[in-house]
Design a protein around this motif. Structure first.
Motif, mmCIF file in Angstrom:
data_model
loop_
_atom_site.group_PDB
_atom_site.id
_atom_site.type_symbol
_atom_site.label_atom_id
_atom_site.label_comp_id
_atom_site.label_asym_id
_atom_site.label_seq_id
_atom_site.Cartn_x
_atom_site.Cartn_y
_atom_site.Cartn_z
ATOM 1 N N LYS A 106 9.393 -4.225 52.802
ATOM 2 C CA LYS A 106 10.365 -4.396 52.032
ATOM 3 C C LYS A 106 10.755 -3.828 50.723
ATOM 4 C CE LYS A 106 12.437 -8.297 53.166
ATOM 5 N NZ LYS A 106 13.026 -9.800 53.337
ATOM 6 N N VAL A 107 9.606 -4.221 49.983
ATOM 7 C CA VAL A 107 9.600 -3.665 48.726
ATOM 8 C C VAL A 107 9.606 -2.143 48.659
ATOM 9 C CG1 VAL A 107 7.958 -3.229 46.411
ATOM 10 C CG2 VAL A 107 8.285 -5.574 47.650
ATOM 11 N N GLU A 111 12.679 0.816 47.390
ATOM 12 C CA GLU A 111 12.518 2.131 46.456
ATOM 13 C C GLU A 111 13.531 3.186 46.797
ATOM 14 O OE1 GLU A 111 9.598 3.351 43.916
ATOM 15 O OE2 GLU A 111 10.499 1.749 43.363
ATOM 16 N N GLY A 112 14.083 3.361 48.042
ATOM 17 C CA GLY A 112 14.848 4.139 48.662
ATOM 18 C C GLY A 112 14.297 5.376 49.262
ATOM 19 N N ALA A 113 12.858 5.237 49.382
ATOM 20 C CA ALA A 113 12.147 6.239 50.005
ATOM 21 C C ALA A 113 12.269 6.336 51.485
ATOM 22 C CB ALA A 113 10.848 6.333 49.345
ATOM 23 N N THR A 114 12.015 7.342 51.904
ATOM 24 C CA THR A 114 12.055 7.409 53.605
ATOM 25 C C THR A 114 10.548 7.273 53.924
ATOM 26 O OG1 THR A 114 11.326 9.821 53.713
ATOM 27 C CG2 THR A 114 13.582 9.158 53.700
ATOM 28 N N ALA A 115 10.498 6.717 55.053
ATOM 29 C CA ALA A 115 8.960 6.429 55.633
ATOM 30 C C ALA A 115 7.905 7.682 55.461
ATOM 31 C CB ALA A 115 9.215 6.333 57.413
ATOM 32 N N ALA A 116 8.704 9.163 55.495
ATOM 33 C CA ALA A 116 7.699 10.107 55.319
ATOM 34 C C ALA A 116 7.305 10.283 53.669
ATOM 35 C CB ALA A 116 8.483 11.421 55.689
ATOM 36 N N ASP A 117 8.416 9.811 52.855
ATOM 37 C CA ASP A 117 8.139 9.852 51.481
ATOM 38 C C ASP A 117 6.876 8.857 51.185
ATOM 39 O OD1 ASP A 117 9.949 11.823 51.026
ATOM 40 O OD2 ASP A 117 11.527 10.480 50.426
ATOM 41 N N ARG A 118 7.058 7.480 51.772
ATOM 42 C CA ARG A 118 6.266 6.358 51.307
ATOM 43 C C ARG A 118 4.834 6.776 51.671
ATOM 44 N NH1 ARG A 118 10.275 3.375 53.850
ATOM 45 N NH2 ARG A 118 8.891 2.645 55.515
ATOM 46 N N LYS A 119 4.493 7.408 52.682
ATOM 47 C CA LYS A 119 3.117 7.654 53.063
ATOM 48 C C LYS A 119 2.705 9.016 52.512
ATOM 49 C CE LYS A 119 3.903 9.708 57.785
ATOM 50 N NZ LYS A 119 3.475 9.608 59.079
ATOM 51 N N THR A 120 3.325 9.884 51.769
ATOM 52 C CA THR A 120 2.944 11.008 51.180
ATOM 53 C C THR A 120 1.360 11.119 50.659
ATOM 54 O OG1 THR A 120 5.170 12.030 50.873
ATOM 55 C CG2 THR A 120 3.460 12.992 49.635
ATOM 56 N N VAL A 121 1.251 10.054 49.603
ATOM 57 C CA VAL A 121 0.000 10.046 48.881
ATOM 58 C C VAL A 121 -0.324 8.582 48.857
ATOM 59 C CG1 VAL A 121 -1.303 10.186 47.135
ATOM 60 C CG2 VAL A 121 0.259 12.109 47.478
ATOM 61 N N GLN A 122 -1.403 7.991 49.133
ATOM 62 C CA GLN A 122 -1.834 6.381 49.443
ATOM 63 C C GLN A 122 -3.410 6.488 48.744
ATOM 64 O OE1 GLN A 122 -1.192 5.806 53.405
ATOM 65 N NE2 GLN A 122 0.608 4.723 52.961
ATOM 66 N N VAL A 123 -3.514 5.223 47.891
ATOM 67 C CA VAL A 123 -5.032 5.024 47.556
ATOM 68 C C VAL A 123 -5.760 4.171 48.446
ATOM 69 C CG1 VAL A 123 -6.081 4.654 45.256
ATOM 70 C CG2 VAL A 123 -3.851 5.847 45.358
ATOM 71 N N LEU A 331 7.173 -11.005 43.285
ATOM 72 C CA LEU A 331 7.739 -10.556 41.862
ATOM 73 C C LEU A 331 8.052 -9.052 41.728
ATOM 74 C CD1 LEU A 331 4.819 -12.140 39.731
ATOM 75 C CD2 LEU A 331 7.207 -12.865 39.718
ATOM 76 N N VAL A 332 7.516 -8.207 42.312
ATOM 77 C CA VAL A 332 7.967 -6.756 42.447
ATOM 78 C C VAL A 332 9.174 -6.564 43.010
ATOM 79 C CG1 VAL A 332 7.283 -4.509 43.293
ATOM 80 C CG2 VAL A 332 5.488 -5.915 42.630
ATOM 81 N N LEU A 333 9.468 -7.443 44.231
ATOM 82 C CA LEU A 333 10.665 -7.452 44.798
ATOM 83 C C LEU A 333 11.788 -7.605 44.169
ATOM 84 C CD1 LEU A 333 11.576 -6.661 47.478
ATOM 85 C CD2 LEU A 333 11.483 -8.894 48.371
ATOM 86 N N VAL A 334 11.738 -8.795 43.069
ATOM 87 C CA VAL A 334 12.884 -9.100 42.254
ATOM 88 C C VAL A 334 12.782 -8.138 41.204
ATOM 89 C CG1 VAL A 334 13.287 -10.701 40.072
ATOM 90 C CG2 VAL A 334 12.193 -11.584 42.365
ATOM 91 N N LYS A 335 11.828 -7.403 40.716
ATOM 92 C CA LYS A 335 11.945 -6.204 39.603
ATOM 93 C C LYS A 335 12.626 -5.141 40.300
ATOM 94 C CE LYS A 335 9.216 -3.433 36.654
ATOM 95 N NZ LYS A 335 9.681 -3.748 35.392
ATOM 96 N N GLN A 339 16.324 -4.339 39.242
ATOM 97 C CA GLN A 339 16.187 -2.837 38.339
ATOM 98 C C GLN A 339 15.957 -3.087 36.831
ATOM 99 O OE1 GLN A 339 19.567 -0.355 39.534
ATOM 100 N NE2 GLN A 339 18.429 0.385 41.219
ATOM 101 N N THR A 340 15.205 -4.169 36.707
ATOM 102 C CA THR A 340 15.046 -4.359 35.296
ATOM 103 C C THR A 340 13.996 -3.717 34.513
ATOM 104 O OG1 THR A 340 14.404 -6.453 33.885
ATOM 105 C CG2 THR A 340 13.601 -6.292 35.926
ATOM 106 N N PRO A 341 13.924 -3.661 33.285
ATOM 107 C CA PRO A 341 12.949 -2.819 32.723
ATOM 108 C C PRO A 341 11.641 -3.826 32.210
ATOM 109 C CG PRO A 341 14.659 -3.005 31.126
ATOM 110 C CD PRO A 341 15.072 -3.589 32.413
#
Length: 383
Positions: A106-107, A111-123, A331-335, A339-341
Motif C-alpha cells: 500500500k505504501v 508512491e505512484g510507481a508501477t509494479a515494474a518501477d517498484r521492483k527495479t532495484v531492491q536491497v 507511519l510511512v503511510l501517513v507521511k 506529503q509532509t516534509p
C-alpha cells in the motif's frame, strides 16, 4: 462533518490495517473463533499502542487499558497480564507477516510507481538482535549468547530512503544465504546485497531466470579475466572486466562482469554483476546506494521496540518483530499520504501527544510547514 473527525488520532493511524482483505483473512483462518474479548484486532491495537509508547512489558500494556479513551477504542474495560501473554503466544506470526506485506504494498502504491518501477532495484540485507541465552534457549547463537536475525528485502522510495517490503525471521545461527530463495524471486529486478550472500550456483540460476544482481566478491574468490572494457575519464572505477568467478572447489558456469571501485571512504570494492548493458559508473553508484539500509536499521533499532521482548517464546518474539514493522509502515503511510516534509520521528511524537484527540488535530499539525529554525537545523544535520 469531515470524516477525519470521526477518528481519534490513534484510530486514524491504525485504520489502514482493518481493510476488507485483512478482515476476510481473519474470518477464513477462524483466527477469532470462540474469542469474545481479546480478538486479533484488539490484540493489534494493544501491541501497536505499546510500540508507539515504548512500553516496558505486558503489565504496562495491561495498565494502558485503564484509559477510558482506550477502553472505548478496544470495546472492553480491562485485560490481565496472563491474557496478554497467552494471546501473544497464540497469534500465528504468518498472519502478521501477511499484514505487514499488505501495508508495504500500500505504501509503495502511494508512491505512484508501477509494479515494474517498484521492483527495479531492491536491497537484501539482515540485522541481528542479541538475546539472553538463559531466557531464549531456542535461539542459541554462540556458547554464551542467543539471538535472532531479521532478513529484509527493501525497495527504494526516492534516492535515499528504503522501505522493507518482505522479511524473514530466523535464529542468528542461520546463514544469510539460506534466505536468498525467500527474498530474491522477481524476474527483471536487480538485487543489491553484500558478500555474505555470495553463492555461485545461485548466481547462475538467477542469470538463467532473468534476475539481476550486484554484489561484492569474497576475498578468496578465484577470478579468471576474459576481457577488459574501456573506463570513462574521471571515473571512480579503476577496472571493468568480463570474468569467470568461483572458489577453489566451485566455479560459476556463466561469465560475469567485475568492477573495481571505491566506497565513500576510499575503501576498495570489488563488485560482480550479471548486468552488462549499464555503464561501470552506473553499477558502482547502484551498489553504493545500498547503504541507505544502514540508516533504516539505525532508525529501527532506536525507535522501534525490538531490543527487549514481551515474551520469551519464538512465536512471541516473531510477533513483536512483525508488529514493529507494521508500526513503521503505518507511519510511512501517513507521511506519504500527507506529503509532509516532517520526519517519521516527529509524526510519532505528535501522535503520542494527540493520541485520543480527533484525528483532524494530528493531521493539522502534520500539515503545518516546518519553521525556518527547524528547517535550518535539519539542513545542518544533513551535512
Amino acid at each position: 462533518m469531515d470524516k477525519d473527525t470521526l477518528f481519534s488520532s490513534f484510530g486514524k493511524w491504525v485504520a489502514p490495517i482493518f481493510s476488507t482483505t485483512f478482515l476476510d483473512q481473519l474470518a477464513q483462518n477462524h483466527a477469532d473463533a470462540y474469542v469474545k474479548k481479546l480478538t486479533v484486532p484488539a490484540y493489534l491495537k494493544l501491541f501497536l499502542h505499546a510500540q508507539l509508547q515504548q512500553r516496558e512489558g505486558l503489565r504496562s500494556i495491561a495498565d494502558d487499558v485503564l484509559s477510558k479513551d482506550f477502553q472505548q477504542e478496544l470495546g472492553f474495560e480491562s485485560i490481565s497480564f496472563s491474557q496478554l501473554c497467552r494471546k501473544n503466544n497464540q497469534v500465528n506470526p504468518a498472519l502478521l507477516e501477511n499484514l505487514f506485506e499488505q501495508l508495504a504494498r500500500k505504501v509503495l502504491r502511494s508512491e505512484g510507481a508501477t509494479a515494474a518501477d517498484r521492483k527495479t532495484v531492491q536491497v537484501i540485507d539482515s540485522t541481528t538482535i542479541s538475546l539472553c541465552l538463559q531466557r531464549y534457549k531456542w535461539a542459541e547463537f554462540r556458547q554464551t549468547k542467543a539471538g535472532i536475525k531479521i532478513h529484509l528485502r527493501l525497495a527504494f522510495m526516492g534516492k535515499e530512503s528504503v522501505l522493507p517490503e518482505r522479511a524473514t525471521i530466523t535464529t542468528a545461527k542461520k546463514n544469510d544465504r539460506t534466505q536468498m530463495d525467500a527474498l530474491i524471486d522477481e524476474e527483471g529486478a536487480t538485487y543489491l546485497f553484500d558478500r555474505g550472500y555470495v553463492d555461485y550456483k545461485a548466481f547462475d540460476d538467477y542469470t538463467e531466470r532473468g534476475i539481476h544482481f550486484v554484489t561484492r566478491l569474497k576475498n578468496n574468490a578465484v577470478i579468471e579475466p576474459l576481457e577488459s572494457f574501456p573506463i570513462p575519464m574521471e571515473s571512480r572505477v579503476t577496472m571493468d572486466e568480463r570474468v569467470r568467478i568461483g572458489s577453489a572447489s566451485k566455479r560459476a558456469k556463466r561469465e560475469y562482469r567485475m568492477i573495481e571501485t571505491a566506497d565513500s571512504e576510499g575503501n576498495l570494492l570489488i563488485l560482480v554483476t550479471n548486468r552488462f548493458e549499464l555503464t561501470c559508473d552506473e553499477i558502482s553508484d547502484m551498489y553504493r546506494s545500498r547503504w541507505a539500509i544502514e540508516t533504516f536499521f539505525k532508525w529501527m533499532k532506536q525507535h522501534l521496540r525490538i531490543k527487549r521482548f514481551y515474551g520469551t517464546s519464538e512465536r512471541a518474539v516473531q510477533n513483536q518483530v512483525w508488529m514493529a514493522l507494521i508500526a513503521y509502515c503505518l507511519l510511512v503511510l501517513v507521511k506519504k499520504k500527507t506529503q509532509t516534509p516532517h520526519s517519521l520521528l516527529m509524526l510519532s511524537r505528535w501522535l503520542r501527544v494527540l493520541l485520543w484527540k480527533p484525528a483532524e488535530q494530528w493531521l493539522r499539525r502534520i500539515h503545518r510547514p516546518p519553521s525556518r529554525k527547524s528547517a535550518g537545523r535539519r539542513r545542518l544535520n544533513s551535512t
